[in-house]
Design a protein around this motif. Structure first.
Motif, PDB file in Angstrom:
ATOM      1  N   THR A 161       0.837  -1.251  -0.121  1.00 15.22           N
ATOM      2  CA  THR A 161       0.046  -0.022   0.134  1.00 15.22           C
ATOM      3  C   THR A 161       0.723   1.163   0.116  1.00 15.22           C
ATOM      4  O   THR A 161       1.823   1.338   0.335  1.00 15.22           O
ATOM      5  N   GLY A 162       0.236   2.366  -0.481  1.00 23.18           N
ATOM      6  CA  GLY A 162       1.135   3.608  -0.335  1.00 23.18           C
ATOM      7  C   GLY A 162       1.787   3.773  -1.736  1.00 23.18           C
ATOM      8  O   GLY A 162       1.742   3.270  -2.647  1.00 23.18           O
ATOM      9  N   ASN A 163       3.036   4.680  -1.412  1.00 23.22           N
ATOM     10  CA  ASN A 163       3.702   4.972  -2.770  1.00 23.22           C
ATOM     11  C   ASN A 163       5.229   4.720  -2.459  1.00 23.22           C
ATOM     12  O   ASN A 163       6.002   5.468  -3.270  1.00 23.22           O
ATOM     13  N   ASP A 164       5.852   4.043  -1.274  1.00 22.00           N
ATOM     14  CA  ASP A 164       7.142   3.580  -1.125  1.00 22.00           C
ATOM     15  C   ASP A 164       7.801   3.105  -2.242  1.00 22.00           C
ATOM     16  O   ASP A 164       6.954   2.190  -2.708  1.00 22.00           O
ATOM     17  N   GLY A 165       8.815   3.491  -2.570  1.00 24.13           N
ATOM     18  CA  GLY A 165       9.555   3.190  -3.871  1.00 24.13           C
ATOM     19  C   GLY A 165       9.541   4.032  -5.172  1.00 24.13           C
ATOM     20  O   GLY A 165      10.515   3.821  -6.013  1.00 24.13           O
ATOM     21  N   THR A 166       8.260   4.659  -5.061  1.00 22.14           N
ATOM     22  CA  THR A 166       8.345   5.535  -6.466  1.00 22.14           C
ATOM     23  C   THR A 166       9.549   6.544  -6.524  1.00 22.14           C
ATOM     24  O   THR A 166       9.932   6.719  -7.846  1.00 22.14           O
ATOM     25  N   LEU A 167       9.832   7.504  -5.598  1.00 18.56           N
ATOM     26  CA  LEU A 167      10.957   8.176  -5.796  1.00 18.56           C
ATOM     27  C   LEU A 167      12.227   7.363  -5.746  1.00 18.56           C
ATOM     28  O   LEU A 167      13.040   7.795  -6.685  1.00 18.56           O
ATOM     29  N   GLY A 168      12.261   6.349  -5.460  1.00 13.78           N
ATOM     30  CA  GLY A 168      13.554   5.389  -5.483  1.00 13.78           C
ATOM     31  C   GLY A 168      13.739   4.991  -6.916  1.00 13.78           C
ATOM     32  O   GLY A 168      14.941   4.951  -7.436  1.00 13.78           O
ATOM     33  N   ILE A 169      12.564   4.565  -7.326  1.00 12.05           N
ATOM     34  CA  ILE A 169      12.820   4.160  -9.024  1.00 12.05           C
ATOM     35  C   ILE A 169      13.079   5.183  -9.813  1.00 12.05           C
ATOM     36  O   ILE A 169      14.033   5.105 -10.829  1.00 12.05           O
ATOM     37  N   ARG A 170      12.823   6.505  -9.616  1.00 15.43           N
ATOM     38  CA  ARG A 170      13.163   7.610 -10.377  1.00 15.43           C
ATOM     39  C   ARG A 170      14.669   7.721 -10.292  1.00 15.43           C
ATOM     40  O   ARG A 170      15.326   8.253 -11.160  1.00 15.43           O
ATOM     41  N   ALA A 171      15.291   7.624  -9.146  1.00  9.12           N
ATOM     42  CA  ALA A 171      16.671   7.705  -8.697  1.00  9.12           C
ATOM     43  C   ALA A 171      17.459   6.679  -9.800  1.00  9.12           C
ATOM     44  O   ALA A 171      18.253   6.810 -10.077  1.00  9.12           O
ATOM     45  N   ILE A 172      17.024   5.426  -9.542  1.00  7.08           N
ATOM     46  CA  ILE A 172      17.899   4.269 -10.197  1.00  7.08           C
ATOM     47  C   ILE A 172      17.628   4.534 -11.614  1.00  7.08           C
ATOM     48  O   ILE A 172      18.626   4.406 -12.573  1.00  7.08           O
ATOM     49  N   LYS A 173      16.347   4.985 -12.120  1.00  4.01           N
ATOM     50  CA  LYS A 173      16.254   5.227 -13.847  1.00  4.01           C
ATOM     51  C   LYS A 173      16.972   6.121 -14.177  1.00  4.01           C
ATOM     52  O   LYS A 173      17.452   6.400 -15.113  1.00  4.01           O
ATOM     53  N   GLY A 174      17.346   7.257 -13.290  1.00  2.42           N
ATOM     54  CA  GLY A 174      18.193   8.480 -13.564  1.00  2.42           C
ATOM     55  C   GLY A 174      19.440   7.939 -13.700  1.00  2.42           C
ATOM     56  O   GLY A 174      20.310   8.669 -14.440  1.00  2.42           O
ATOM     57  N   GLU A 175      19.845   6.986 -13.258  1.00  3.07           N
ATOM     58  CA  GLU A 175      21.403   6.427 -13.371  1.00  3.07           C
ATOM     59  C   GLU A 175      21.443   5.486 -14.540  1.00  3.07           C
ATOM     60  O   GLU A 175      22.381   4.721 -14.723  1.00  3.07           O
ATOM     61  N   GLY A 176      20.366   5.125 -14.991  1.00  7.75           N
ATOM     62  CA  GLY A 176      20.394   4.110 -16.178  1.00  7.75           C
ATOM     63  C   GLY A 176      20.073   2.759 -15.910  1.00  7.75           C
ATOM     64  O   GLY A 176      20.458   1.920 -16.618  1.00  7.75           O
ATOM     65  N   GLY A 177      19.396   2.796 -14.667  1.00  4.60           N
ATOM     66  CA  GLY A 177      19.412   1.183 -14.137  1.00  4.60           C
ATOM     67  C   GLY A 177      18.144   0.367 -14.612  1.00  4.60           C
ATOM     68  O   GLY A 177      17.400   1.352 -15.616  1.00  4.60           O
ATOM     69  N   LEU A 178      17.839  -0.392 -14.200  1.00  9.82           N
ATOM     70  CA  LEU A 178      16.362  -1.480 -14.616  1.00  9.82           C
ATOM     71  C   LEU A 178      15.586  -1.215 -13.646  1.00  9.82           C
ATOM     72  O   LEU A 178      15.680  -1.509 -12.548  1.00  9.82           O
ATOM     73  N   ILE A 179      14.347  -1.021 -14.131  1.00  8.23           N
ATOM     74  CA  ILE A 179      12.987  -1.097 -13.128  1.00  8.23           C
ATOM     75  C   ILE A 179      11.834  -2.049 -13.516  1.00  8.23           C
ATOM     76  O   ILE A 179      11.631  -2.254 -14.776  1.00  8.23           O
ATOM     77  N   LEU A 180      11.698  -3.026 -12.663  1.00  5.21           N
ATOM     78  CA  LEU A 180      10.570  -3.925 -12.919  1.00  5.21           C
ATOM     79  C   LEU A 180       9.530  -3.826 -11.560  1.00  5.21           C
ATOM     80  O   LEU A 180       9.795  -3.483 -10.416  1.00  5.21           O
ATOM     81  N   VAL A 181       8.198  -3.952 -12.124  1.00  5.39           N
ATOM     82  CA  VAL A 181       7.366  -3.827 -11.008  1.00  5.39           C
ATOM     83  C   VAL A 181       6.238  -4.917 -11.318  1.00  5.39           C
ATOM     84  O   VAL A 181       5.855  -5.355 -12.314  1.00  5.39           O
TER      85      VAL A 181
END
Length: 263
Positions: A161-181
């Motif tokens: 529940t909630g939105n924890d992780g949303t800001l974190g995936i922005r940081a990872i994607k900003g460095e060129g990393g991979l995101i799975l949901v």
């Protein structure tokens, strides 16, 4: 009778003259992992999602990456996640101790009532800075992972529940990393996955049992890409300094974890 001769006086010891070729401070190589590090965040419904994720991992080959699990936990209850996850994998599973060095083909689980960050190849534990109900431990960890590992960082958001992780995936994607949901239809609670999907930054939306195949392909790609990578020459700070750097990272956008010397 012949007189005994006095023993020769020994010369006082002197320190060798410093040469221009000898540095006064010895640089050491930072322990930059050459393998992907996967941060996996979950909240409500996370136990079933973790079980599904690791049951989908092949057992006949090593995945070639490390997995760090960050789940919302009650601060006064002992986590049983380590014992449960061990039933679904042949990899070694650890509850994190402060300063634990991360190795490939291992699983690391956050302990209760701690924030956790990744810095210089190790997991650092900190007292939570926010009261219960306001903490975002997944964002906290994902941000540190992105800043430390760059495009070798992988973020996965599972049920919650909630939105924890949303800001974190922005940081990872900003460095060129991979995101799975996790696809919302397969979750017990879809708040966190839907919030992550709303960023438009997600690479794969999958049920947890189907994530392993994409991860293994990505790990092979990263090994090919970084196989010849040479680490920076750095001076490694001690644990207390590392924790100061972690706190600074949380307040600023300046990377303070490494002092890089060029010659």
């Amino acid at each position: 009778m012949a007189k005994k001769q006095a023993p020769p006086k020994s010369k006082p010891k002197t320190s060798p003259e410093p040469s221009a070729e000898t540095p006064t401070r010895e640089p050491v190589k930072a322990p930059v992992p050459s393998f992907p590090v996967v941060g996996i965040g979950a909240s409500a419904g996370g136990l079933a999602a973790f079980e599904a994720f690791f049951s989908g991992m092949p057992t006949d080959t090593d995945p070639g990456m490390a997995f760090v699990l960050v789940q919302h936990l009650a601060p006064d209850h002992k986590s049983i996640l380590t014992d449960i996850i061990q039933r679904y994998t042949t990899m070694k599973v650890y509850e994190v101790a402060d300063g634990m060095v991360v190795k490939p083909n291992c699983i690391y689980i956050i302990p209760p009532n701690r924030d956790m960050a990744f810095i210089d190849g190790a997991l650092q534990l900190l007292e939570p800075s926010s009261p219960r109900g306001q903490r975002l431990p997944i964002d906290f960890f994902f941000r540190s992972l992105a800043q430390d590992q760059g495009d070798k960082a992988i973020g996965i958001v599972l049920s919650g529940t909630g939105n924890d992780g949303t800001l974190g995936i922005r940081a990872i994607k900003g460095e060129g990393g991979l995101i799975l949901v996790q696809n919302p239809e397969s979750t017990e609670y879809d708040g966190m996955p839907r919030s992550a999907l709303g960023t438009g930054l997600v690479d794969y939306e999958l049920p947890p049992t189907e994530m392993a195949g994409q991860l293994i392909l990505y790990a092979k790609h990263m090994l090919d890409k970084h196989g010849g990578h040479k680490p920076h020459i750095t001076i490694k700070p001690d644990n207390e300094l590392k924790k100061i750097f972690i706190l600074l990272r949380g307040q600023t956008s300046v990377t303070t974890s490494k002092f890089v010397y060029t010659y």
